[in-house]
Design an enzyme around this catalytic site. Structure first.
Site, PDB file in Angstrom:
ATOM      1  N   GLY A  33      22.503  36.703  52.899  1.00  0.00           N
ATOM      2  CA  GLY A  33      21.244  35.601  52.021  1.00  0.00           C
ATOM      3  C   GLY A  33      19.277  36.294  52.508  1.00  0.00           C
ATOM      4  O   GLY A  33      19.548  36.838  53.594  1.00  0.00           O
ATOM      5  N   SER A  34      18.456  35.312  52.188  1.00  0.00           N
ATOM      6  CA  SER A  34      16.444  36.046  52.259  1.00  0.00           C
ATOM      7  C   SER A  34      15.953  34.695  52.969  1.00  0.00           C
ATOM      8  O   SER A  34      16.456  33.786  51.412  1.00  0.00           O
ATOM      9  CB  SER A  34      16.672  37.055  51.842  1.00  0.00           C
ATOM     10  OG  SER A  34      16.570  36.954  50.219  1.00  0.00           O
ATOM     11  N   GLY A  35      15.554  33.877  53.851  1.00  0.00           N
ATOM     12  CA  GLY A  35      14.871  33.232  53.423  1.00  0.00           C
ATOM     13  C   GLY A  35      13.118  33.651  53.879  1.00  0.00           C
ATOM     14  O   GLY A  35      13.273  35.054  53.188  1.00  0.00           O
ATOM     15  N   GLN A  37      11.827  34.411  55.675  1.00  0.00           N
ATOM     16  CA  GLN A  37      11.208  34.325  57.712  1.00  0.00           C
ATOM     17  C   GLN A  37      11.715  35.940  57.242  1.00  0.00           C
ATOM     18  O   GLN A  37      11.250  37.319  58.237  1.00  0.00           O
ATOM     19  CB  GLN A  37      11.684  34.599  58.490  1.00  0.00           C
ATOM     20  CG  GLN A  37      10.598  33.389  59.136  1.00  0.00           C
ATOM     21  CD  GLN A  37      10.954  32.263  59.923  1.00  0.00           C
ATOM     22  OE1 GLN A  37      12.263  30.945  59.481  1.00  0.00           O
ATOM     23  NE2 GLN A  37      11.274  32.333  61.043  1.00  0.00           N
ATOM     24  N   GLY A  38      12.851  36.518  56.310  1.00  0.00           N
ATOM     25  CA  GLY A  38      13.455  37.155  56.066  1.00  0.00           C
ATOM     26  C   GLY A  38      14.969  37.426  56.184  1.00  0.00           C
ATOM     27  O   GLY A  38      15.188  36.516  55.385  1.00  0.00           O
ATOM     28  N   LYS A  55      19.979  37.394  61.694  1.00  0.00           N
ATOM     29  CA  LYS A  55      18.232  37.138  60.785  1.00  0.00           C
ATOM     30  C   LYS A  55      17.799  38.259  61.292  1.00  0.00           C
ATOM     31  O   LYS A  55      17.518  38.161  62.352  1.00  0.00           O
ATOM     32  CB  LYS A  55      18.045  36.372  61.212  1.00  0.00           C
ATOM     33  CG  LYS A  55      16.770  35.704  59.964  1.00  0.00           C
ATOM     34  CD  LYS A  55      16.472  34.093  59.739  1.00  0.00           C
ATOM     35  CE  LYS A  55      15.579  32.789  60.492  1.00  0.00           C
ATOM     36  NZ  LYS A  55      15.749  31.727  60.154  1.00  0.00           N
ATOM     37  N   ASP A 151      10.117  20.147  56.035  1.00  0.00           N
ATOM     38  CA  ASP A 151      10.500  21.433  54.448  1.00  0.00           C
ATOM     39  C   ASP A 151      12.139  21.325  54.860  1.00  0.00           C
ATOM     40  O   ASP A 151      12.329  22.501  54.914  1.00  0.00           O
ATOM     41  CB  ASP A 151      10.430  22.700  55.334  1.00  0.00           C
ATOM     42  CG  ASP A 151       9.789  22.992  53.815  1.00  0.00           C
ATOM     43  OD1 ASP A 151       9.900  22.759  53.084  1.00  0.00           O
ATOM     44  OD2 ASP A 151       9.706  24.283  54.264  1.00  0.00           O
TER      45      ASP A 151
HETATM   46  P1  AMP Z   1      16.943  31.206  56.492  1.00  0.00           P
HETATM   47  O1  AMP Z   1      15.712  32.440  56.244  1.00  0.00           O
HETATM   48  O2  AMP Z   1      17.510  31.159  57.470  1.00  0.00           O
HETATM   49  O3  AMP Z   1      16.110  30.061  55.094  1.00  0.00           O
HETATM   50  O4  AMP Z   1      18.532  31.850  55.679  1.00  0.00           O
HETATM   51  C1  AMP Z   1      17.604  31.789  53.939  1.00  0.00           C
HETATM   52  C2  AMP Z   1      19.243  32.132  53.754  1.00  0.00           C
HETATM   53  O5  AMP Z   1      21.107  32.387  54.378  1.00  0.00           O
HETATM   54  C3  AMP Z   1      20.227  30.435  54.290  1.00  0.00           C
HETATM   55  O6  AMP Z   1      19.654  30.130  52.205  1.00  0.00           O
HETATM   56  C4  AMP Z   1      21.956  31.274  53.808  1.00  0.00           C
HETATM   57  O7  AMP Z   1      22.391  31.227  52.656  1.00  0.00           O
HETATM   58  C5  AMP Z   1      21.660  32.092  54.395  1.00  0.00           C
HETATM   59  N1  AMP Z   1      22.220  32.313  56.252  1.00  0.00           N
HETATM   60  C6  AMP Z   1      21.063  32.014  56.777  1.00  0.00           C
HETATM   61  N2  AMP Z   1      21.531  32.198  58.070  1.00  0.00           N
HETATM   62  C7  AMP Z   1      23.138  31.693  57.873  1.00  0.00           C
HETATM   63  C8  AMP Z   1      23.883  31.306  58.884  1.00  0.00           C
HETATM   64  N3  AMP Z   1      23.924  30.625  60.510  1.00  0.00           N
HETATM   65  N4  AMP Z   1      25.124  30.966  58.481  1.00  0.00           N
HETATM   66  C9  AMP Z   1      25.593  30.923  56.316  1.00  0.00           C
HETATM   67  N5  AMP Z   1      24.373  31.320  56.254  1.00  0.00           N
HETATM   68  C10 AMP Z   1      23.231  31.892  56.531  1.00  0.00           C
END
Ligand code: AMP
EC number: 2.7.11.24
Length: 301
Positions: A33-35, A37-38, A55, A151
């Protein structure tokens, strides 16, 4: 630690468009995944003998807002310990001096999917209630610790196949809040409460709004307030819930109030129209079975 020893402890691997430089104990990295922040990868931790999520915070020190957000996430993740909030297992940087310091890696428990993926599925009554219950337990705990998320959205809520749920991050750092008339930037606003959209003072109940929007989406199968941009987000709220009272408008600052007052007036829809009974999921087979159990006497119930 000297450079040689450190270099032996880390290795570099390309994942998607990014390069991860991680401790050798973490193997088998795969992007999940990516958000904002990274990028996030799954990995196998040979020390703990379990799968984890890693992450990489992308350029966390590029400006003050990013730095504060990264710091806030790290500090809160370390302090908060609750089964419905993601736990931090490790944190590291491969850089060895303050001058070089650039990357931060957070190692967390690994979950199976985020809620965006789960919302697409047909959930029965029991699972839907359990997911909502856990979201509420998670935010209750954050609120008790004085943290207002502001949020909450499906992409920062993660679940396991056994239906357990955890909240992933701690929401908007105070510096990152935006008001209706501030420059838009790409971000999901569908779940943000009016107080947050309009840049007003807010309380813990803004998170209850978000949980309500998420629940509505699970029941209806579509986003409740699908604003196309930050202005349209407000239009979608008033079209469905009606123009807010004068008392609410008086709490807005002058420029926002002028904008809000000049929108067309809407009566809003009734709860029955927004959420007709037919949309609610049926009881699970398990519950139906419980209902059909034959009791020999009233004491057995
Ligand atoms: P974030 O950058 O924390 O918003 O995470 C982005 C995406 O990565 C999320 O929407 C999840 O799909 C995936 N992700 C982040 N952390 C986890 C985790 N601990 N376990 C499983 N998927 C994760």
């Amino acid at each position: 630690m000297n450079r040689n020893k450190r270099e032996k402890e880390y290795y570099s691997i390309d994942v998607g468009d990014s390069t991860f430089m991680v401790l050798k104990r973490y193997q088998n990295l795969r992007p999940i995944g990516s958000g904002a922040q990274g990028i996030v990868c799954s990995a196998y931790d040979h020390n703990l003998e379990r799968n984890v999520a890693i992450k990489k915070l992308s350029r966390p020190f590029q400006n003050q807002t990013h730095a504060k957000r990264a710091y806030r996430e790290l500090v809160l993740m370390k302090c908060v310990n609750h089964k419905n909030i993601i736990g931090l297992l490790n944190v590291f940087t491969p850089q060895k001096t303050l001058e070089e310091f650039q990357d931060v890696y957070l190692v967390m428990e690994l979950m199976d999917a985020n809620l965006c993926q789960v919302i697409q599925m047909e959930l029965d009554h029991e699972r839907l209630s359990y997911l909502l219950y856990q979201m509420l337990c998670g935010i209750k705990h954050l609120h008790a610790a004085g943290i207002i998320h502001r949020d909450l959205k499906p992409s920062n809520i993660v679940v396991k196949s056994d239906c357990t749920l955890k909240i992933l991050d701690f929401g908007l750092a105070r510096t990152a809040a935006t008001g209706l008339l501030m420059t838009p930037y790409v971000v999901t606003r569908y779940y943000r409460a009016p107080e947050v959209i309009l840049g007003m003072g807010y309380q813990a109940n803004v998170d209850v709004w978000s949980v309500g929007c998420i629940m509505a989406e699970m029941v209806r199968g579509s986003v409740l307030f699908p604003g196309t941009d930050h202005i349209d987000q407000w239009n979608k709220v008033i079209e469905q819930l009606g123009t807010p009272s004068q008392e609410f408008l008086m709490k807005l600052n002058q420029s926002v109030r002028t904008y809000v007052e000049n929108r067309p007036r809407y009566a809003g829809y009734s709860f029955e129209k927004l959420f007709p009974d037919v949309l609610f999921p049926a009881d699970s087979e398990h519950n139906k079975l419980k209902e059909n159990v034959f009791y020999c006497c009233s004491e057995c119930r």
